[in-house]
Design an enzyme around this catalytic site. Structure first.
Site, PDB file in Angstrom:
ATOM      1  N   GLY A   1       0.276  -4.134  -7.030  1.00 52.55           N
ATOM      2  CA  GLY A   1       0.171  -5.545  -7.384  1.00 52.55           C
ATOM      3  C   GLY A   1       1.341  -6.030  -8.215  1.00 52.55           C
ATOM      4  O   GLY A   1       1.890  -7.115  -7.973  1.00 52.55           O
ATOM      5  N   CYS A   2       1.749  -5.236  -9.170  1.00 51.77           N
ATOM      6  CA  CYS A   2       2.858  -5.627 -10.049  1.00 51.77           C
ATOM      7  C   CYS A   2       4.179  -5.650  -9.294  1.00 51.77           C
ATOM      8  O   CYS A   2       5.034  -6.500  -9.556  1.00 51.77           O
ATOM      9  CB  CYS A   2       2.928  -4.708 -11.256  1.00 51.77           C
ATOM     10  SG  CYS A   2       1.471  -4.871 -12.321  1.00 51.77           S
ATOM     11  N   THR A   3       4.334  -4.743  -8.339  1.00 50.02           N
ATOM     12  CA  THR A   3       5.539  -4.749  -7.505  1.00 50.02           C
ATOM     13  C   THR A   3       5.568  -5.998  -6.642  1.00 50.02           C
ATOM     14  O   THR A   3       6.604  -6.666  -6.539  1.00 50.02           O
ATOM     15  CB  THR A   3       5.606  -3.475  -6.643  1.00 50.02           C
ATOM     16  OG1 THR A   3       5.656  -2.342  -7.516  1.00 50.02           O
ATOM     17  CG2 THR A   3       6.824  -3.483  -5.740  1.00 50.02           C
ATOM     18  N   ALA A  63       6.438  -8.973  -8.933  1.00 44.77           N
ATOM     19  CA  ALA A  63       7.847  -8.939  -9.367  1.00 44.77           C
ATOM     20  C   ALA A  63       8.772  -9.305  -8.216  1.00 44.77           C
ATOM     21  O   ALA A  63       9.736 -10.061  -8.395  1.00 44.77           O
ATOM     22  CB  ALA A  63       8.192  -7.558  -9.917  1.00 44.77           C
TER      23      ALA A  63
END
Length: 158
Positions: free
Chosen positions: A46-48, A51
């Protein structure tokens, strides 16, 4: 948990180590609009996704007068690796003691699979050139968040 920030309040000052080995402070953006987004952990799916969405939309955000800064509780070395692998051209800041996340009400109680714990709440705040919060979004979703943010900021999707 700190009370959530709302538009019109002064954004808490911060100065944190960044993935490039230096320090980035909110004061570095004085006179400019900045999107500060808090994310739980570098190199997770999710964070990738989030970003990379910021990376892929950075030119249009900058054209509209916004800079982008990501903050997580990850150590600098992990952020540096994440920034290099994903080719992230904006500052990633390390808030290991989560003091900045706490000041921004982005650290608090979370629930996952029936367990309650303290952790980072995925949040995005837009701070204007005078250091005031102009937009505060909490519990945002990683996927589709940048598109929603652009709509909320009336940024052309070109």
């Amino acid at each position: 948990m700190t009370e959530r920030l709302v538009p019109g309040v002064t954004a808490p000052a911060f100065a944190l180590p960044n993935a490039s080995g230096g320090t980035t402070a909110l004061a570095d953006f004085a006179g400019h609009n900045v999107v500060v987004y808090f994310y739980p952990a570098a190199s997770t799916p999710g964070c990738t996704k989030q970003a990379c969405d910021f990376r892929d939309n950075l030119a249009s955000l900058q054209s509209a007068g916004y800079q982008v800064v990501g903050i997580s509780p990850d150590p600098v070395a992990k952020l540096a690796k994440f920034a290099a692998i994903e080719e992230l051209p904006f500052p990633l800041l390390s808030d290991e003691d989560h003091s900045v996340a706490e000041a921004y009400a982005s650290w608090g109680e979370k629930k996952n699979y029936g367990k309650t714990y303290q952790g980072l709440i995925r949040s995005t705040l837009v701070i204007d050139g005078a250091g005031k919060v102009s937009l505060a979004q909490y519990n945002v979703r990683a996927t589709g968040h940048v598109a929603k943010l652009r709509r909320d900021l009336n940024i052309d999707p070109s």
